[in-house]
Design an enzyme around this catalytic site. Structure first.
Site, PDB file in Angstrom:
ATOM      1  N   ASP A   1      48.837  41.641  32.128  1.00  0.00           N
ATOM      2  CA  ASP A   1      47.546  40.985  32.404  1.00  0.00           C
ATOM      3  C   ASP A   1      47.206  39.881  31.411  1.00  0.00           C
ATOM      4  O   ASP A   1      46.036  39.620  31.129  1.00  0.00           O
ATOM      5  CB  ASP A   1      46.409  42.030  32.440  1.00  0.00           C
ATOM      6  CG  ASP A   1      46.663  43.100  33.475  1.00  0.00           C
ATOM      7  OD1 ASP A   1      47.289  42.781  34.492  1.00  0.00           O
ATOM      8  OD2 ASP A   1      46.249  44.246  33.257  1.00  0.00           O
TER       9      ASP A   1
ATOM     10  N   LYS B   1      49.466  35.596  33.498  1.00  0.00           N
ATOM     11  CA  LYS B   1      50.717  34.998  33.989  1.00  0.00           C
ATOM     12  C   LYS B   1      50.498  34.220  35.295  1.00  0.00           C
ATOM     13  O   LYS B   1      51.025  33.132  35.471  1.00  0.00           O
ATOM     14  CB  LYS B   1      51.780  36.093  34.202  1.00  0.00           C
ATOM     15  CG  LYS B   1      52.153  36.821  32.917  1.00  0.00           C
ATOM     16  CD  LYS B   1      53.091  37.988  33.172  1.00  0.00           C
ATOM     17  CE  LYS B   1      52.456  39.154  33.887  1.00  0.00           C
ATOM     18  NZ  LYS B   1      51.424  39.873  33.136  1.00  0.00           N
TER      19      LYS B   1
ATOM     20  N   GLY C   1      49.403  42.520  39.308  1.00  0.00           N
ATOM     21  CA  GLY C   1      48.247  41.875  39.929  1.00  0.00           C
ATOM     22  C   GLY C   1      48.051  40.560  39.212  1.00  0.00           C
ATOM     23  O   GLY C   1      47.618  40.544  38.062  1.00  0.00           O
ATOM     24  N   HIS C   2      48.444  39.469  39.840  1.00  0.00           N
ATOM     25  CA  HIS C   2      48.393  38.145  39.208  1.00  0.00           C
ATOM     26  C   HIS C   2      47.277  37.321  39.849  1.00  0.00           C
ATOM     27  O   HIS C   2      47.321  37.029  41.039  1.00  0.00           O
ATOM     28  CB  HIS C   2      49.748  37.431  39.338  1.00  0.00           C
ATOM     29  CG  HIS C   2      50.842  38.143  38.593  1.00  0.00           C
ATOM     30  ND1 HIS C   2      52.136  37.681  38.545  1.00  0.00           N
ATOM     31  CD2 HIS C   2      50.822  39.272  37.840  1.00  0.00           C
ATOM     32  CE1 HIS C   2      52.861  38.512  37.789  1.00  0.00           C
ATOM     33  NE2 HIS C   2      52.090  39.485  37.368  1.00  0.00           N
TER      34      HIS C   2
ATOM     35  N   GLN D   1      54.172  42.512  34.538  1.00  0.00           N
ATOM     36  CA  GLN D   1      53.891  43.419  33.414  1.00  0.00           C
ATOM     37  C   GLN D   1      54.004  42.633  32.093  1.00  0.00           C
ATOM     38  O   GLN D   1      53.776  41.448  32.079  1.00  0.00           O
ATOM     39  CB  GLN D   1      54.813  44.659  33.424  1.00  0.00           C
ATOM     40  CG  GLN D   1      54.549  45.623  34.579  1.00  0.00           C
ATOM     41  CD  GLN D   1      55.082  45.161  35.912  1.00  0.00           C
ATOM     42  OE1 GLN D   1      56.257  44.879  36.052  1.00  0.00           O
ATOM     43  NE2 GLN D   1      54.223  45.084  36.912  1.00  0.00           N
TER      44      GLN D   1
ATOM     45  N   THR E   1      56.611  50.661  32.148  1.00  0.00           N
ATOM     46  CA  THR E   1      56.958  50.603  33.554  1.00  0.00           C
ATOM     47  C   THR E   1      58.459  50.873  33.678  1.00  0.00           C
ATOM     48  O   THR E   1      59.118  51.195  32.676  1.00  0.00           O
ATOM     49  CB  THR E   1      56.524  49.263  34.189  1.00  0.00           C
ATOM     50  OG1 THR E   1      56.679  49.365  35.615  1.00  0.00           O
ATOM     51  CG2 THR E   1      57.313  48.075  33.641  1.00  0.00           C
TER      52      THR E   1
HETATM   53  P1  GDP Z   1      48.410  38.555  34.982  1.00  0.00           P
HETATM   54  O1  GDP Z   1      48.693  39.907  35.538  1.00  0.00           O
HETATM   55  O2  GDP Z   1      49.131  38.293  33.712  1.00  0.00           O
HETATM   56  O3  GDP Z   1      48.598  37.450  35.974  1.00  0.00           O
HETATM   57  O4  GDP Z   1      46.857  38.564  34.590  1.00  0.00           O
HETATM   58  P2  GDP Z   1      45.649  39.151  35.491  1.00  0.00           P
HETATM   59  O5  GDP Z   1      45.423  38.247  36.630  1.00  0.00           O
HETATM   60  O6  GDP Z   1      45.872  40.584  35.780  1.00  0.00           O
HETATM   61  O7  GDP Z   1      44.472  39.111  34.437  1.00  0.00           O
HETATM   62  C1  GDP Z   1      44.101  37.946  33.794  1.00  0.00           C
HETATM   63  C2  GDP Z   1      42.606  37.686  34.077  1.00  0.00           C
HETATM   64  O8  GDP Z   1      42.123  36.713  33.180  1.00  0.00           O
HETATM   65  C3  GDP Z   1      42.333  37.147  35.458  1.00  0.00           C
HETATM   66  O9  GDP Z   1      41.094  37.614  35.895  1.00  0.00           O
HETATM   67  C4  GDP Z   1      42.311  35.632  35.235  1.00  0.00           C
HETATM   68  O10 GDP Z   1      41.512  34.955  36.207  1.00  0.00           O
HETATM   69  C5  GDP Z   1      41.667  35.571  33.879  1.00  0.00           C
HETATM   70  N1  GDP Z   1      42.050  34.423  33.032  1.00  0.00           N
HETATM   71  C6  GDP Z   1      43.266  33.844  32.882  1.00  0.00           C
HETATM   72  N2  GDP Z   1      43.229  32.897  31.922  1.00  0.00           N
HETATM   73  C7  GDP Z   1      41.960  32.890  31.451  1.00  0.00           C
HETATM   74  C8  GDP Z   1      41.301  32.163  30.415  1.00  0.00           C
HETATM   75  O11 GDP Z   1      41.879  31.334  29.716  1.00  0.00           O
HETATM   76  N3  GDP Z   1      39.977  32.441  30.211  1.00  0.00           N
HETATM   77  C9  GDP Z   1      39.302  33.374  30.947  1.00  0.00           C
HETATM   78  N4  GDP Z   1      38.024  33.591  30.668  1.00  0.00           N
HETATM   79  N5  GDP Z   1      39.905  34.081  31.919  1.00  0.00           N
HETATM   80  C10 GDP Z   1      41.225  33.856  32.161  1.00  0.00           C
HETATM   81  P1  IMO Z   2      50.773  42.567  35.599  1.00  0.00           P
HETATM   82  O1  IMO Z   2      52.004  41.929  36.200  1.00  0.00           O
HETATM   83  C1  IMO Z   2      49.095  45.795  33.248  1.00  0.00           C
HETATM   84  C2  IMO Z   2      51.045  49.703  33.519  1.00  0.00           C
HETATM   85  C3  IMO Z   2      50.278  50.827  34.198  1.00  0.00           C
HETATM   86  C4  IMO Z   2      50.838  52.017  33.455  1.00  0.00           C
HETATM   87  C5  IMO Z   2      52.305  51.633  33.246  1.00  0.00           C
HETATM   88  C6  IMO Z   2      53.237  52.178  34.307  1.00  0.00           C
HETATM   89  O2  IMO Z   2      49.551  42.363  36.415  1.00  0.00           O
HETATM   90  O3  IMO Z   2      50.615  42.189  34.174  1.00  0.00           O
HETATM   91  P2  IMO Z   2      53.705  51.705  36.879  1.00  0.00           P
HETATM   92  O4  IMO Z   2      52.775  51.505  38.033  1.00  0.00           O
HETATM   93  O5  IMO Z   2      54.575  50.548  36.603  1.00  0.00           O
HETATM   94  O6  IMO Z   2      54.446  52.984  36.979  1.00  0.00           O
HETATM   95  O7  IMO Z   2      52.736  51.881  35.597  1.00  0.00           O
HETATM   96  O8  IMO Z   2      52.344  50.220  33.295  1.00  0.00           O
HETATM   97  N1  IMO Z   2      51.188  48.481  34.354  1.00  0.00           N
HETATM   98  C7  IMO Z   2      50.519  47.355  34.124  1.00  0.00           C
HETATM   99  N2  IMO Z   2      49.559  47.052  33.218  1.00  0.00           N
HETATM  100  N3  IMO Z   2      49.544  44.838  34.071  1.00  0.00           N
HETATM  101  C8  IMO Z   2      50.519  45.103  34.972  1.00  0.00           C
HETATM  102  O9  IMO Z   2      51.088  44.142  35.717  1.00  0.00           O
HETATM  103  C9  IMO Z   2      51.027  46.425  35.048  1.00  0.00           C
HETATM  104  N4  IMO Z   2      51.963  47.028  35.816  1.00  0.00           N
HETATM  105  C10 IMO Z   2      52.047  48.282  35.359  1.00  0.00           C
HETATM  106  O10 IMO Z   2      48.888  50.684  34.011  1.00  0.00           O
HETATM  107  O11 IMO Z   2      50.250  52.116  32.187  1.00  0.00           O
HETATM  108 MG    MG Z   3      47.670  41.626  36.139  1.00  0.00          MG
END
Ligand code: GDP
Ligand code: IMO
Ligand code: MG
Length: 421
Positions: A12, A15, A39-40, A221, A236
């Protein structure tokens, strides 16, 4: 060459947003591992979209998106996602491709994930329950069904054979939930997947390379969730690090170019497992609130804490990171003081190395304090406008890691990013 964007922490890191930002410089965006546990988040025409399996380049006209063999694919989630992106006018039959060696998540994988987590009780991993662990177990156990199998006349028998194996395991767990609805959805989705572009991924990508096309591999991840190098067993089930690009796409290691690591300006983790800099106080709560730190896949509140340079340096080492993008710098705007973890203290001794199984150790983070910024980073439009306090924060991090932060992201939007060049 294949450049890589991946997470340096526990996922998270942002990415999705960063891949979407860099996408126009590439011809192909490819996912190489993970599955619907990811979840991107990206913003398209001001609207928030969360992608789980489709690469984050899908909204760019003329860019090819590939789901590589290292991914575990859930047809049900993919179908839903394809409907979602189609609503934005994206034609997935034109720019989405799936490698035939990609392993499939079947409904009983999800059931097994749930049953295994329940059985673990207090020691549960906090899995997203998307069937990731069981699906990868069937891959290494040499039982899995793959996308290429969907096209076989005997797919139904292959499925039944695997399901029978799973049923025995589920019986051992005492799992009795009815999954017939999941199965119905699954077979509908299988028909849909068969209508998509299924390709030989390794030839597909190597031909693109031979034509001089630019490829960007999108990690899921984070490095600290890598099955080998993460905080095992709270990880994971795939190799999230840059080495996973080779096995997850079929490109040789010498074809890998830039490896861009993403870190938040602080740190979060969702699910169980060690997190040395976790904050349990009002500051942690503040980070969660301002950063809106709730899981994009499960909605769970994310655990929040300060940036951990020990873990980051380790991640830079195992990935061969060439540059860093720091996201969510704006979230720190209102904090008066910031902490940076520079070492771990274990039994009175300090170390700057990530130990084996840190959950089993009495580990205390050692911090260096920094002053918060005097003006909001969210208001900056270029590198020269960054506050002096942020420059001091970045300088320290660059020196400690031996790798430079070349971009600072200061908001969730595609254009809210500042380059140092
Ligand atoms: P990912 O899994 O690495 O793609 O990240 P996620 O989407 O799960 O979580 C990142 C969260 O931070 C999302 O809600 C993005 O919209 C938000 N985000 C990304 N870059 C920034 C930033 O520079 N500032 C803020 N405030 N939010 C950001
Ligand atoms: P993105 O790509 C954050 C975590 C889960 C759990 C562990 C194992 O959005 O960054 P799994 O479902 O793979 O068996 O879970 O890994 N986890 C993540 N945490 N971002 C993710 O993906 C994750 N994918 C798995 O919360 O701790
Ligand atoms: Mg994510």
């Amino acid at each position: 060459m294949v450049d890589v964007i991946l997470g340096l922490q526990w996922g998270d890191e942002g990415k999705g947003k960063i891949v979407d930002f860099f996408a126009p410089a590439y011809d192909v965006i490819a996912r190489f591992q993970g599955g619907p546990n990811a979840g991107h988040t990206l913003y398209v025409k001001g609207e928030k979209v969360v992608l789980h399996q489709i690469p984050s380049g899908i909204f760019h006209e003329g860019i090819v998106n590939l789901i590589g063999n290292g991914v575990v694919l859930d047809p049900v989630t993919l179908k839903k996602e394809c409907d979602k992106v189609a609503a934005f006018g994206v034609d997935v039959r034109k720019n989405l491709f799936i490698a035939e060696r990609t392993n499939i998540i079947v409904p009983t994988h999800r059931a097994l994930d749930k049953a295994a987590e329940l059985a673990k009780g207090d020691e549960k991993i906090g899995s997203t329950l998307k069937g990731i662990g069981p699906a990868y177990m069937d891959k290494t156990g040499r039982n899995a069904l793959r996308v290429g199998d969907l096209l076989r006349a005997d797919f139904q028998e292959m499925y039944q054979k695997l399901k029978d194996k799973h049923q025995q395991l589920l019986n051992n767990y005492g799992f009795t939930e009815d999954i017939s609805e999941w199965e119905k959805e699954f077979f509908e989705a299988v028909e849909f997947v068969k209508s998509l572009n299924i390709v030989n991924g390794e030839y597909f990508i190597n031909k693109k390379l031979a034509e001089g096309k630019k490829i960007l591999a999108e990690g899921a991840q984070g490095s600290m969730l890598d099955v080998d190098f993460g905080t095992f067993p709270f990880v994971t089930s795939s190799n999230t690090i840059s080495a996973g690009v080779s096995t997850g796409l079929g490109v040789a290691p010498n074809k890998i170019g830039e490896v861009i690591g993403i870190t938040k300006a602080y740190c979060t983790r969702v699910g169980s497992g060690p997190f040395p800099t976790e904050l349990f106080d009002a500051t942690g709560e503040e980070l969660r609130k301002i950063g809106n730190e709730f899981g994009a896949t499960t909605g769970r509140p994310r655990r929040c804490g300060w940036i951990d340079l020990v873990a980051l340096k380790f991640a830079c080492m195992v990935n061969g990171i060439t540059q860093i993008v720091m996201t969510k710098a704006d979230v720190l705007d209102s904090f008066k003081e910031l902490q940076v973890c520079t070492a771990y203290e274990i039994n009175g001794k300090q170390t700057d190395e990530v130990p084996y199984q840190m959950n089993k150790l009495p580990l205390q983070p050692v911090y260096k304090q920094f002053a918060g910024w005097s003006k909001p980073v969210s208001a900056c439009n270029n590198w020269n406008e960054l506050p002096a306090e942020m420059n001091a924060y970045l300088d320290f991090i660059n020196t400690y890691l031996g790798v430079k932060v070349t971009y600072v992201s200061n908001g969730p939007g595609r254009d809210q990013i500042i380059s140092s060049r």
